[in-house]
Design a protein around this motif. Structure first.
Motif, PDB file in Angstrom:
ATOM      1  N   ASP A  37       7.872  12.081  -2.568  1.00 40.46           N
ATOM      2  CA  ASP A  37       7.147  12.494  -3.774  1.00 40.46           C
ATOM      3  C   ASP A  37       6.397  11.339  -4.417  1.00 40.46           C
ATOM      4  N   GLU A  38       6.972  10.139  -4.353  1.00 30.94           N
ATOM      5  CA  GLU A  38       6.336   8.969  -4.949  1.00 30.94           C
ATOM      6  C   GLU A  38       5.450   8.224  -3.950  1.00 30.94           C
ATOM      7  N   ARG A  39       5.328   8.757  -2.743  1.00 33.06           N
ATOM      8  CA  ARG A  39       4.473   8.186  -1.703  1.00 33.06           C
ATOM      9  C   ARG A  39       4.841   6.733  -1.407  1.00 33.06           C
ATOM     10  N   LEU A  40       6.133   6.545  -1.137  1.00 38.63           N
ATOM     11  CA  LEU A  40       6.662   5.223  -0.814  1.00 38.63           C
ATOM     12  C   LEU A  40       7.089   5.176   0.643  1.00 38.63           C
ATOM     13  N   ASP A  41       6.933   4.024   1.250  1.00 38.06           N
ATOM     14  CA  ASP A  41       7.495   3.781   2.568  1.00 38.06           C
ATOM     15  C   ASP A  41       9.017   3.814   2.425  1.00 38.06           C
ATOM     16  N   PRO A  42       9.722   4.729   3.091  1.00 40.08           N
ATOM     17  CA  PRO A  42      11.176   4.815   2.899  1.00 40.08           C
ATOM     18  C   PRO A  42      11.928   3.575   3.347  1.00 40.08           C
ATOM     19  N   PHE A  43      11.272   2.699   4.110  1.00 38.81           N
ATOM     20  CA  PHE A  43      11.926   1.472   4.563  1.00 38.81           C
ATOM     21  C   PHE A  43      11.642   0.277   3.643  1.00 38.81           C
TER      22      PHE A  43
ATOM     23  N   PRO B 233       0.833  -1.204   0.000  1.00 37.83           N
ATOM     24  CA  PRO B 233       0.000   0.000   0.000  1.00 37.83           C
ATOM     25  C   PRO B 233       0.864   1.249   0.000  1.00 37.83           C
ATOM     26  N   GLU B 234       0.376   2.305  -0.615  1.00 38.06           N
ATOM     27  CA  GLU B 234       1.125   3.548  -0.655  1.00 38.06           C
ATOM     28  C   GLU B 234       1.351   4.071   0.762  1.00 38.06           C
ATOM     29  N   TYR B 235       2.523   4.623   0.949  1.00 38.67           N
ATOM     30  CA  TYR B 235       2.921   5.134   2.257  1.00 38.67           C
ATOM     31  C   TYR B 235       2.838   6.648   2.209  1.00 38.67           C
ATOM     32  N   ALA B 236       2.077   7.227   3.086  1.00 38.86           N
ATOM     33  CA  ALA B 236       2.031   8.680   3.173  1.00 38.86           C
ATOM     34  C   ALA B 236       3.026   9.140   4.230  1.00 38.86           C
ATOM     35  N   TYR B 237       3.759  10.196   3.932  1.00 43.03           N
ATOM     36  CA  TYR B 237       4.623  10.784   4.943  1.00 43.03           C
ATOM     37  C   TYR B 237       3.719  11.480   5.963  1.00 43.03           C
TER      38      TYR B 237
END
Length: 363
Positions: free
Chosen positions: A193-199, A28-32
């Motif tokens: 910007d790409e709405r990704l989980d940085p981990f 699922p997309e990760y929102a900051y």
């Protein structure tokens, strides 16, 4: 792309130890998500008190990252000694040739299996490759060959968490800290910007990502949404294909022009002492005056490079054109670019026929 040329030998070997590709969009997309103002900006974990961390947190504020948010991400990253050990490995010492180094290097990539898998990748992604060829003027076989050399057509994209790789090299590897701090900066901006989980994203031990192994700064400058879904996803074959083509054309790819041609050498003794490599610079007349001539027309040649390959049984000579130099922008190595060129030609020959794409003279 700022692929690390100093890691050429390690990169070409370690790609074999990667893992199968999977798009970062599988999760699922990760929102900051906003971190409460009361959240601490103190870093815990492996990088607590590490040199450069406090300055990096301030640096990310310029991009709209609250200190508590950056601190939370760094606190979740892990220091990997294995990454430092790999970076410290030295390339084999140079020996006076010929020793057959090119023959051994070539054998890693130009195998029957690699050529067959390249044809299969091409057929699975023919529409995306045709679209890239039309838009950018880069033949499909060269895009396929880059992905083949980098990640075995997406089969080995790496298994290290990108955030761990970049944090380790930014905060625990002083020799290249400045470079990797910039890459970590680009990476966090990319994931936001790409709405990704940085981990979540995984790649090489040096932080290269996806089928085409872009560093985060190269993602920023050259990655494209070739599939039209609103995201740039280098773990997606479609976007990786478009991004490789865009990278080539942005570095000066000449549509319809050759890459390299075999050279005929009248005096091996003379050729052996001439400056060679992708950085060498000659006119066709200068080469011919030294008894070196192309076995086929180089086309609109312009300035040329003399390429000397340490093949088994003796030196092998080629003439590199502008498009050969463009391939070296991906990895600063004559051997790398020649492996890409010869793999591309082998894939094209195995596939047979025409791609059905007419390459325009401009993008």
């Amino acid at each position: 792309m700022r692929i690390l040329s100093t890691l050429l030998v390690l990169g070409s070997l370690l790609v074999l130890a990667g893992c199968g590709s999977s798009t970062t969009r599988d999760a699922p997309e990760y929102a900051y998500r906003a971190i409460p103002a009361s959240a601490t900006s103190r870093v815990s974990g492996d990088f607590s008190g590490a040199p450069g961390v406090s300055a990096f947190i301030r640096r990310m504020e310029r991009h709209g990252f609250p200190p508590s948010q950056t601190a939370a991400i760094i606190s979740g990253a892990q220091r990997k000694q294995s990454i430092i050990d790999l970076m410290d490995r030295q390339a084999p010492s140079r020996k006076k040739g010929p020793t057959g180094a090119w023959t051994r290097y070539r054998a890693k990539f130009l195998t029957d299996d690699s050529i067959a898998k390249g044809v299969s990748f091409w057929r699975r992604n023919e529409a995306a490759l045709d679209r890239a060829a039309r838009r950018y003027g880069v033949p499909a076989e060269y895009i396929v060959a880059i992905i083949g050399v980098e990640t075995r057509y997406g089969g080995f994209v790496g298994k290290t968490r990108i955030v761990d790789a970049l944090a380790t090299l930014a905060f625990a590897y002083p020799r290249r800290a400045d470079y990797f701090t910039g890459e970590l900066e680009s990476y966090l901006i990319m994931t936001r910007d790409e709405r990704l989980d940085p981990f979540a994203p995984r790649g090489s031990f040096a932080g290269a990502m996806g089928l085409c192994q872009f560093m985060p700064s190269s993602f920023r400058d050259y990655a494209v949404d070739h599939t039209g879904d609103g995201h740039r996803d280098l773990w997606s074959p479609g976007d990786a294909i478009g991004s490789v083509a865009n990278y080539f054309v942005r570095h000066g790819w000449q549509p319809g022009e050759a890459v390299a041609v075999r050279a005929r050498v009248a005096s091996p003794t003379t050729a052996k002492v001439m400056k060679a490599g992708y950085k060498s610079d000659y006119s066709l007349r200068e080469l011919e005056s030294q008894g070196i001539s192309p076995v086929a027309s180089p086309g609109r040649s312009g300035r040329l490079s003399l390429l000397r390959l340490d093949a088994r049984g003796g030196y092998e000579y080629w003439i590199g054109l502008k498009n050969f130099y463009v391939i070296t922008r991906y990895n600063h190595s004559t051997y790398y670019a020649m492996a890409v060129h010869q793999l591309a030609q082998a894939i094209r020959a195995r596939k047979g026929g025409s791609s059905g794409v007419r390459l325009s003279s401009s993008r």
